[in-house]
Design a protein around this motif. Structure first.
Motif, short mmCIF file in Angstrom:
data_model
loop_
_atom_site.label_atom_id
_atom_site.label_comp_id
_atom_site.label_asym_id
_atom_site.label_seq_id
_atom_site.Cartn_x
_atom_site.Cartn_y
_atom_site.Cartn_z
N ARG A 1 0.82 -1.32 -0.10
CA ARG A 1 -0.05 0.15 -0.11
C ARG A 1 1.02 1.34 0.11
N LEU A 2 1.96 1.22 0.74
CA LEU A 2 2.88 2.40 0.84
C LEU A 2 3.40 2.64 -0.60
N ASP A 3 3.90 1.55 -1.26
CA ASP A 3 4.58 1.51 -2.59
C ASP A 3 3.54 2.07 -3.52
N LYS A 4 2.11 1.87 -3.26
CA LYS A 4 1.26 2.43 -4.36
C LYS A 4 0.86 3.92 -3.98
N GLU B 1 3.19 5.73 -2.92
CA GLU B 1 4.37 6.65 -3.46
C GLU B 1 4.05 6.91 -4.86
N GLU B 2 3.88 5.76 -5.51
CA GLU B 2 3.76 5.84 -6.96
C GLU B 2 2.47 6.91 -7.31
N GLU C 1 2.65 14.77 -8.42
CA GLU C 1 3.76 15.61 -8.50
C GLU C 1 4.23 15.95 -9.90
N GLN C 2 4.38 14.88 -10.80
CA GLN C 2 4.54 15.16 -12.15
C GLN C 2 3.44 16.08 -12.87
N ASP C 3 2.24 15.47 -12.48
CA ASP C 3 0.88 16.25 -13.23
C ASP C 3 0.99 17.83 -12.49
#
Length: 80
Positions: free
Chosen positions: A23-26, A28-29, A35-37
């Motif tokens: 869940r943390l990995d998701k 973070e993604e 952030e990119q958007d």
């Protein structure tokens, strides 16, 4: 301590740890994508602002030209 009682608890903790890690990995993604958007949106806003400032400058320059032409076209004051 009895190993038969500890093993199910450790197994459960391992599963919970794996679940939380996934869940943390998701999250973070998703955060990286946001952030990119946001960076792309900021860049677009900067471009729009620059375009608006350029248009405002062009309009102001055009108004100055019109005022200058109007001043040239107006009759000269008579010296009577």
């Amino acid at each position: 301590m009895d190993d038969t009682n500890t093993d199910p608890v450790l197994a459960r903790l391992d599963r919970l740890t794996d679940s939380v890690t996934r869940r943390l990995d998701k999250l973070e993604e998703r955060l990286r994508i946001l952030e990119q958007d946001n960076g792309e949106i900021i860049n677009l806003l900067i471009a729009v602002k620059a375009g608006l400032e350029e248009c405002a400058g062009d309009i102001a320059a055009g108004e100055l030209l019109i005022e200058a032409e109007d001043a040239d076209d107006s009759p000269s004051p008579s010296l009577h």
